[in-house]
Design a protein around this motif. Structure first.
Motif, short mmCIF file in Angstrom:
data_model
loop_
_atom_site.label_atom_id
_atom_site.label_comp_id
_atom_site.label_asym_id
_atom_site.label_seq_id
_atom_site.Cartn_x
_atom_site.Cartn_y
_atom_site.Cartn_z
N ASP A 1 -6.25 11.70 -12.60
CA ASP A 1 -6.48 11.02 -11.33
C ASP A 1 -5.46 9.91 -11.08
O ASP A 1 -5.01 9.24 -12.00
N ARG A 2 -5.10 9.71 -9.80
CA ARG A 2 -4.16 8.66 -9.43
C ARG A 2 -4.73 7.26 -9.68
O ARG A 2 -4.02 6.27 -9.65
N ARG A 3 -6.02 7.20 -9.91
CA ARG A 3 -6.65 5.91 -10.14
C ARG A 3 -7.06 5.72 -11.61
O ARG A 3 -7.80 4.81 -11.94
N ILE B 1 -8.44 -0.20 -0.64
CA ILE B 1 -8.02 1.03 -1.31
C ILE B 1 -6.72 0.77 -2.07
O ILE B 1 -5.84 0.07 -1.60
N THR B 2 -6.64 1.31 -3.29
CA THR B 2 -5.43 1.11 -4.09
C THR B 2 -5.36 2.17 -5.19
O THR B 2 -6.34 2.91 -5.40
N CYS B 3 -4.23 2.26 -5.86
CA CYS B 3 -4.09 3.19 -6.97
C CYS B 3 -3.08 2.61 -7.97
O CYS B 3 -2.65 1.48 -7.80
N VAL B 4 -2.66 3.39 -8.96
CA VAL B 4 -1.72 2.83 -9.95
C VAL B 4 -0.37 2.51 -9.32
O VAL B 4 0.42 1.78 -9.89
N ASN B 5 -0.10 3.05 -8.15
CA ASN B 5 1.21 2.86 -7.54
C ASN B 5 1.27 1.74 -6.50
O ASN B 5 2.32 1.51 -5.89
N CYS B 6 0.15 1.09 -6.25
CA CYS B 6 0.19 0.08 -5.17
C CYS B 6 -0.89 -0.98 -5.36
O CYS B 6 -1.72 -0.90 -6.24
N GLY B 7 -0.83 -1.98 -4.47
CA GLY B 7 -1.88 -3.00 -4.43
C GLY B 7 -1.50 -4.30 -5.09
O GLY B 7 -0.39 -4.48 -5.59
N LEU C 1 0.84 -1.19 0.00
CA LEU C 1 0.00 0.00 0.00
C LEU C 1 0.88 1.25 0.00
O LEU C 1 1.82 1.36 0.79
N CYS C 2 0.58 2.20 -0.89
CA CYS C 2 1.43 3.39 -0.97
C CYS C 2 1.03 4.42 0.09
O CYS C 2 -0.03 4.32 0.70
N ASP C 3 1.89 5.40 0.31
CA ASP C 3 1.64 6.39 1.36
C ASP C 3 0.39 7.23 1.09
O ASP C 3 -0.33 7.59 2.02
N ASP C 4 0.14 7.54 -0.19
CA ASP C 4 -1.05 8.34 -0.52
C ASP C 4 -2.32 7.59 -0.14
O ASP C 4 -3.24 8.15 0.46
N CYS C 5 -2.36 6.30 -0.52
CA CYS C 5 -3.55 5.50 -0.21
C CYS C 5 -3.69 5.31 1.31
O CYS C 5 -4.79 5.35 1.85
N LEU C 6 -2.55 5.12 1.98
CA LEU C 6 -2.59 4.94 3.44
C LEU C 6 -3.17 6.19 4.10
O LEU C 6 -4.04 6.10 4.97
ZN ZN Z 1 -1.79 3.70 -3.74
#
Ligand code: ZN
Ligand code: ZN
Ligand code: ZN
Length: 769
Positions: free
Chosen positions: A172-174, A130-136, A109-114
């Motif tokens: 958007d990050r997603r 919760i997730t985005c292009v940078n994590c999960g 999990l990335c810091d933004d999502c956290l």
């Molecule tokens: Zn994320």
């Protein structure tokens, strides 16, 4: 105006690559499109001013997203067609570019999502998926390529309006984050009691933390598998957990909420801190600190502890409410079988053993255990290479004309697929003596092939051992695939995996482990070889020793003590020694000792092995450190723990090297006899333990050095499970470097049998080429 058709390969799907391309194209005023391809590559077509297109291409590598890894950019220049007015992300193509790419591993999990997850005003507050292009999750949810939501386990959760809006919104990050979801449309978590009845609670994570702190054992479904969790400060709970999970001694992995908390019970250096907090988030084996206050039952008899940080929203949400400094987070499985991934199976198999279940309704497509790493001299020694790393390939220094599937040996198995100049290693599979694990291996191998778009392979490689289950599966798979089979010698495969990592063609190798089938039909495990990628020559190693009772001598190392000292002492003397130092190692008392001595006398049911692991086991037993092996490597691991407090120069143990049948052999009977003398001279055991490890290391190193200088080879390498031992590795390295040679060890693949499949694939490829 020009047109560039660009094929990008590497790790470019599932890492925010298309959004990145979209932004970059717009920045340079280009029109065209980007799309995912069916072989995990990405295709970009851009049209615009030549300068803009050139700048766009030049920016690809330097500006790529942090999690992407571009291997190759192939550009075809054409005249512009002016068919595009804007730049777009277009639907994926199932066909490929004919180049090798790969989906990324699961990402923490990335810091933004956290931050969003913990923000009460966010619509995903307290929502663990919760997730985005940078994590999960990536690898664990994917069924087929190209990597798009309909081909992942997220297909069961259609996007709600809000999520769809984010998914389609370029800034958007997603934007095109395939596993994105929210409490409205995504998976849900529910808490159940021991009988499988759902418990209605407002916050299942807060409640789970409370239950854990109260001393309950809770099953928690995570990202790539299911864990069993408990607190770590309560002997009673841990004793119950050990009994319930049928693991009397095996160290449990634990999870702690942050680095500061870990530092209250373990020592963390800079390199370890970096790896612990990286997006890979492996379990790191750390030295216990002097003020270690967790229960000793977390890792009985060891001076280390395996720790990880939360990597999914689920873990973050539980741990932030808990008051224990760490929680056991061990794979939920029946010992020897694969980790559980299915809700109902977990409820059935763990019923009666645990108190609560915290489960979610997302399918785990690819099971993936937590990776386990130990840093030795700042280099990653993988005990298990799995989540966070798989399916990243090892880049080879040669390109193979043939594709190879390799199935590993028997324990700690992984599968490998070698294609072109890359070898893709599967997740950790485990112990293939069980049929379920064997089926898992086959399924994982087939999935890996599918993710690489391979319908078949040319060769299926396996161990030389004729009776390994993996050997039988290999010939069956070869038949189905219309491929040839190839048998690789175990220790040669170890050394080939090491050479593959370092791009070497030849070395003098020390292959030291527990067991591997030798070309002469005996069991090897303490070998010095001159090895190339297609052949090897065994030039020396540890003395071949007697193993009374075969496998029983692996479980009860007192038998190895008897076997090793047999030649050296007479029967009566040996009987006295066993009585004095190893009595507890013969569970049926004097009767068993007599059976063993009679076996040795008649050479009946007595096998031969040059295994280094068995010698270390015998030393551990003779020193009273461990008399039964309940998990792989236990006596040797406990010996290492005891030796870490010892000083080698307090006792003089020198390796004695003999020449036997033209081979240089370390006399391990003499070593054990010398240890016996030291014991009788009342030298503290920790010093003997340290000196014994060093003597073995120096013995093997000296044979390797002699061989390297007589053959004109400049590199010496160490592979096999013995190279998890920090002291032995350091002692070997010191000797090799003192002799002016280069020493190499594993950094990308496990030194143990998890690295075997890659070595097998490499030998098979080179022999057939
Ligand atoms: Zn994320
Ligand atoms: Zn939603
Ligand atoms: Zn091995």
């Amino acid at each position: 105006m020009v047109r560039a058709e660009i094929a990008v390969t590497g790790v470019v799907q599932g890492v925010g690559f298309r959004p990145f391309i979209y932004r970059l194209a717009n920045k340079h005023g280009l029109a065209g499109f980007v799309r995912n391809m069916g072989d995990a590559g990405v295709q970009v077509i851009v049209e615009g001013e030549e300068k803009g297109v050139e700048k766009f291409i030049d920016s690809l590598r330097p500006e790529q997203p942090p999690l992407a890894r571009i291997d190759e950019v192939k550009t075809t220049w054409k005249d512009a067609t002016n068919e595009f007015t804007i730049f777009q992300v277009v639907p994926s193509e199932t066909t490929g570019l004919g180049l090798s790419s790969v989906v990324p591993p699961d990402l923490a999990l990335c810091d933004d999502c956290l931050r969003e997850m913990l923000d009460p005003s966010d619509r995903r507050y307290n929502y663990p998926f919760i997730t985005c292009v940078n994590c999960g999750p990536r690898f664990t949810i994917i069924e087929e390529l190209p990597y798009d939501r309909p081909r992942t386990s997220m297909k069961a959760f259609p996007l709600c309006t809000n999520c769809l809006h984010e998914y389609q919104d370029p800034p958007d990050r997603r934007y095109h984050a395939e596993p994105t979801c929210c409490p409205v449309c995504g998976p849900r978590m529910e808490l159940y009691d021991r009988d499988g009845h759902r418990i209605d609670v407002a916050d299942p994570f807060c409640e789970t933390a409370r239950l854990l702190d109260e001393g309950n054992i809770v099953v928690i479904k995570g990202i790539g598998g299911i864990h069993i969790a408990s607190k770590t400060t309560d002997d009673e709970v841990l004793a119950r957990l050990r009994k319930a999970s049928n693991r009397p001694q095996q160290p449990f992995a634990i999870m702690s909420k942050n680095l500061e908390t870990i530092r209250t019970f373990a020592e963390v250096n800079e390199a370890e801190a970096e790896l612990l907090t990286s997006y890979r988030r492996p379990i790191l084996v750390l030295k216990r600190s002097p003020n270690y206050m967790l229960s000793d039952l977390v890792a009985p008899g060891l001076d280390s502890v395996g720790v990880m940080l939360p990597y999914s929203g689920i873990h973050h949400l539980i741990l932030r409410h808990g008051s224990d400094p760490a929680y056991v987070m061990t794979s939920a499985n029946v010992p020897g079988l694969p980790m559980l991934v299915d809700n109902s199976e977990a409820m059935v198999k763990l019923r009666g053993a645990v108190d609560f279940f915290l489960l979610h309704d997302r399918l785990i497509v690819n099971r993936c255990d937590d990776s386990v790493v130990k840093l030795i001299d700042g280099k990653s020694a993988f005990l298990r290479r799995s989540r966070g790393y798989v399916p990243e390939p090892i880049k080879l220094s040669f390109r193979s004309e043939r594709s190879v599937l390799a199935v590993g040996a028997e324990l700690n198995v992984s599968a490998s697929v070698l294609v072109g100049d890359r070898c893709f290693v599967s997740q950790y599979i485990g112990d293939t003596t069980k049929v379920e694990t064997l089926e898992y291996m086959q399924a994982a191998a087939e999935r890996l092939m599918r993710l690489l778009n391979l319908k078949s392979v040319d060769v299926v490689a396996h161990d030389l051992h004729p009776n390994y289950a993996t050997t039988r599966v290999a010939s069956r798979m070869a038949k189905e695939l219309g491929a040839k089979t190839f048998a690789a010698q175990h220790h040669h495969a170890h050394l080939c995996s090491l050479m593959a990592e370092h791009g070497l063609e030849k070395l003098v190798g020390i292959a030291a482990d527990g067991v591997g089938y030798g070309s002469d039909g005996t069991i090897w495990g303490g070998e010095v070889m001159v090895a190339g990628l297609s052949s090897f020559e065994r030039v020396g190693g540890l003395m071949s020793q007697r193993m009374p009772g075969g496998d029983l001598a692996t479980r009860f190392p007192a038998r190895m003590v008897a076997g090793i000292l047999w030649q050296h002492l007479g029967r009566e003397e040996l009987e006295r020694v066993l009585e004095e130092f190893c009595a507890s190692g013969f569970k049926r008392g004097k009767r068993e000792t007599n059976i063993v001595l009679r076996q040795l006398e008649r050479d009946l049911n007595v096998f031969r092995t040059s295994s280094c692991g068995r010698v270390l086991d015998a030393v551990a037993c003779l020193l009273g450190i461990c008399d039964e092996r309940t998990y792989e490597g236990e006596p040797a691991i406990k010996l290492e723990a005891a030796a870490s407090k010892g000083i080698t120069r307090e006792v003089k143990l020198e390796p004695v090297i003999k020449k036997v049948d033209g081979m240089k052999i370390v006399d391990t009977s003499q070593l054990l006899a010398d240890i016996l003398s030291a014991l009788r001279a009342r030298v503290p055991r920790r010093h003997i333990a340290a000196a014994a490890q060093r003597a073995i290391a120096r013995g093997l190193a000296s044979i390797a050095i002699d061989t390297a200088s007589s053959r004109g080879v400049g590199v010496v390498g160490g592979s096999g499970g013995v190279f998890y031992n920090w002291a032995i590795t350091a002692a070997v390295r010191k000797e090799i470097e003192k002799a002016g040679l280069q020493f190499v060890q594993h950094e990308l693949l496990p030194p143990g049998d998890g690295g075997i499949s890659t070595g097998q694939a490499v030998v098979a490829a080179r022999q057939h080429d």
